[in-house]
Each structure stands twice: as structure tokens, then as C-alpha cells.
Write a protein that holds these residues in place. Structure first.
Motif, PDB file in Angstrom:
ATOM      1  N   UNK A 141      30.741  -2.347  29.385  1.00 36.04           N
ATOM      2  CA  UNK A 141      31.128  -3.627  29.973  1.00 36.04           C
ATOM      3  C   UNK A 141      30.026  -4.195  30.851  1.00 36.04           C
ATOM      4  N   UNK A 142      29.277  -3.300  31.495  1.00 36.46           N
ATOM      5  CA  UNK A 142      28.190  -3.745  32.360  1.00 36.46           C
ATOM      6  C   UNK A 142      27.091  -4.478  31.613  1.00 36.46           C
ATOM      7  N   UNK A 143      27.047  -4.300  30.280  1.00 31.20           N
ATOM      8  CA  UNK A 143      26.024  -4.954  29.473  1.00 31.20           C
ATOM      9  C   UNK A 143      26.518  -6.250  28.829  1.00 31.20           C
ATOM     10  N   UNK A 160      34.406  -9.156  40.469  1.00 26.31           N
ATOM     11  CA  UNK A 160      34.552  -7.865  39.791  1.00 26.31           C
ATOM     12  C   UNK A 160      34.942  -8.050  38.330  1.00 26.31           C
ATOM     13  N   UNK A 161      34.316  -7.290  37.468  1.00 30.21           N
ATOM     14  CA  UNK A 161      34.689  -7.308  36.060  1.00 30.21           C
ATOM     15  C   UNK A 161      35.998  -6.544  35.904  1.00 30.21           C
ATOM     16  N   UNK A 162      36.990  -7.197  35.327  1.00 33.23           N
ATOM     17  CA  UNK A 162      38.314  -6.561  35.228  1.00 33.23           C
ATOM     18  C   UNK A 162      38.261  -5.291  34.384  1.00 33.23           C
ATOM     19  N   UNK A 163      37.462  -5.292  33.320  1.00 34.11           N
ATOM     20  CA  UNK A 163      37.386  -4.122  32.446  1.00 34.11           C
ATOM     21  C   UNK A 163      36.790  -2.928  33.188  1.00 34.11           C
ATOM     22  N   UNK A 164      35.828  -3.179  34.065  1.00 39.06           N
ATOM     23  CA  UNK A 164      35.247  -2.076  34.830  1.00 39.06           C
ATOM     24  C   UNK A 164      36.237  -1.553  35.868  1.00 39.06           C
ATOM     25  N   UNK A 203      44.635 -14.657  28.771  1.00 37.49           N
ATOM     26  CA  UNK A 203      44.983 -15.993  29.258  1.00 37.49           C
ATOM     27  C   UNK A 203      45.002 -16.042  30.782  1.00 37.49           C
ATOM     28  N   UNK A 204      45.565 -15.014  31.410  1.00 39.29           N
ATOM     29  CA  UNK A 204      45.647 -14.978  32.875  1.00 39.29           C
ATOM     30  C   UNK A 204      44.266 -15.046  33.506  1.00 39.29           C
ATOM     31  N   UNK A 205      43.319 -14.288  32.942  1.00 38.56           N
ATOM     32  CA  UNK A 205      41.994 -14.248  33.544  1.00 38.56           C
ATOM     33  C   UNK A 205      41.072 -15.354  33.049  1.00 38.56           C
ATOM     34  N   UNK A 206      41.580 -16.197  32.154  1.00 41.09           N
ATOM     35  CA  UNK A 206      40.855 -17.403  31.744  1.00 41.09           C
ATOM     36  C   UNK A 206      41.711 -18.633  32.035  1.00 41.09           C
TER      37      UNK A 206
END
Length: 266
Positions: free
Chosen positions: A208-210, A220-224, A69-72
Motif C-alpha cells: 500500500x505504501x507504494x 493516514x492510508x486506511x489500508x495501512x 464510497x465512504x472514503x471517497x
């Protein structure tokens, strides 16, 4: 071949039961049995794993939802009524792990059990549950990658894409197999957790990069970003564990202790 799976497994009195929920619950149950056997081997009661899950699972689920929710927030800020709509989807594993770890820390302190030992027992089960749970993404036709010409690509909405859920599922199961076999030869405290953080961090970073549905902090991708933190934490923890060579924690078997006290009393 295009996959058009109905995400709804069946209905009970009009209530839709999703394949995603069934798969997640199945993964948790199977994984719990592995943790249960290891806890019993270490002298814990058979019900210990269920008491532990009763604490960390709800907090982990709340954390996974909170993270998503925070990141959306652009969406949920405008639709606050959807924040608690878990059935619509939206859970982030990194939030679940973070909040679940906090709950585990509190539980460990309350029960006076070393946190690292609880983590060492749980991480093989955690990564196995993750591997099984990824098939819930398959049932929902989500968590896939971008277009590909590779022969194992799957077709979703008319486009052949990377089955990133499959990549992570296979990687998770391989990490699980490595961990349960490594534990037999290298039981030092902290090493199981260190290997999990390192290998899962590497795996998730590349998968995650895919993906096409990543959460972002700026560009930046949070998961990466979290994956990099996991790898650093895992390497540091392994170096510490390799230097200290601390033995794993074993709890005295209460039933055995009670039996011995009865014999002494007689």
C-alpha cells in the motif's frame, strides 16, 4: 513495454463484459474448490461451500463498495447516482472482509458451527482469490504504484511504475501455499486465521505504501491502518491458539449416520 489492455473482454447484446469481472469470478470459483475439499474432509456436505458463499459473497461485495464510497465521499456525495454504479469500479477489499466476516459470524451462529473453524477453512481460499483477483487490476491498468526504474516496472500512460498488483498477487499466492501446507502439520483451531491476518497485514502494509490510489483517513492510508490492526489481531490470535491447542471442528457425516440408522432399523 506499455500495456494497453482493453478492459472489455467482449459484448453480449451490447452489454460490456469486463475482464475484471471474469477474473474475479474465476478466482472465487477456483478458491471455492479448495475450501470445498477441506469442508468435505471435515464431514460437511459437498454443497456446504456454495450455501456459505451465497450468504457471505453478496454482503462482502456490498461491504467492499460501502467502504470505498465512504472514503471517497467527496465525489459520491456530489454524485449520489454513482453510488450503486458497480460497473464503474470502486471496491475495497478491507470493507469486503469486514462485512463478509460479520455475515460469516451470523451464519456460524445460525448453523451452530464454531466461527474460527469456518474462518480457518476459508482464509487460504480467500487469499488465493485475492491473488488471482489482483490481475483484474492489471486488466484495468489500476492499483499500480509510483514511478520506478526497476527492470520489472510496467509502463502506464507513458510512465514506468511499480506493478503493485503483481507484488500483492505473488505475496497472496505464497501465503496460500504456506497456509495449506501448514494446516497439515498444525491443525490447531485459530492458527490458519492468525497466520492469514498477520502475513496479509504485513504484505498489504508495504504494498500500500507504494500505491498511488490509496483511500485516506486524514493523512493516514486506511489500508495501512487496517493492516496494522490485522497484524495485532493475528499475533494475539496465534498466541491464544498456541496456548489452547484446540482441535478443529469435524461434523458427523450425515449420509454415514443415515446409513447406520437404516442398518440398525433393519
Amino acid at each position: 513495454m506499455e500495456f494497453n489492455i482493453d478492459p472489455v473482454a467482449f459484448r453480449i447484446f451490447g452489454l460490456e463484459i469486463y475482464w475484471y469481472a471474469i477474473i474475479i469470478i474465476t478466482g472465487i470459483f477456483i478458491a471455492a474448490q479448495f475450501a470445498k475439499s477441506e469442508f468435505v474432509r471435515r464431514g460437511f456436505d459437498e454443497d456446504f461451500i456454495y450455501d456459505l458463499l451465497f450468504v457471505i459473497l453478496p454482503i462482502g461485495i456490498i461491504g467492499a463498495r460501502f467502504w470505498y464510497v465512504i472514503f471517497e465521499w467527496d465525489y459520491y456525495g456530489s454524485n449520489p447516482s454513482q453510488i450503486l454504479n458497480f460497473r464503474a469500479g470502486g471496491l475495497a477489499i478491507h470493507g469486503g472482509i469486514l462485512f463478509g466476516s460479520i455475515a460469516l459470524l451470523v451464519y456460524a451462529r445460525y448453523k451452530k458451527i464454531p466461527l474460527l473453524d469456518l474462518m480457518d477453512v476459508l482464509v487460504p481460499s480467500l487469499v488465493l482469490a485475492q491473488g488471482i483477483g489482483r490481475w483484474g487490476n492489471f486488466a484495468n491498468s489500476e492499483a499500480h504504484g509510483g514511478p520506478t526504474d526497476l527492470p520489472w516496472g510496467i509502463i502506464i500512460d507513458g510512465v514506468k511504475v511499480h506493478p503493485t498488483f503483481l507484488y500483492e498477487s505473488i505475496g497472496d499466492v505464497l501465503i496460500f501455499i504456506l497456509l495449506i501446507n501448514y494446516r497439515k502439520k498444525n491443525p490447531d483451531k485459530g492458527k490458519q486465521s492468525a497466520i492469514y491476518f498477520t502475513l496479509y497485514g504485513i504484505l498489504r502494509y508495504f504494498v500500500e505504501g507504494l500505491r498511488t490510489d490509496s483511500l485516506y483517513i486524514g493523512s493516514l492510508r486506511t489500508a495501512q491502518l487496517m493492516s496494522i490492526i490485522y497484524v495485532i489481531l493475528g499475533i494475539a490470535l496465534y498466541i491464544w491458539a498456541n496456548k489452547t491447542h484446540l482441535p478443529p471442528y469435524f461434523r458427523e457425516n450425515k449420509s454415514k449416520e443415515k446409513k447406520e440408522n437404516i442398518i440398525k432399523f433393519k
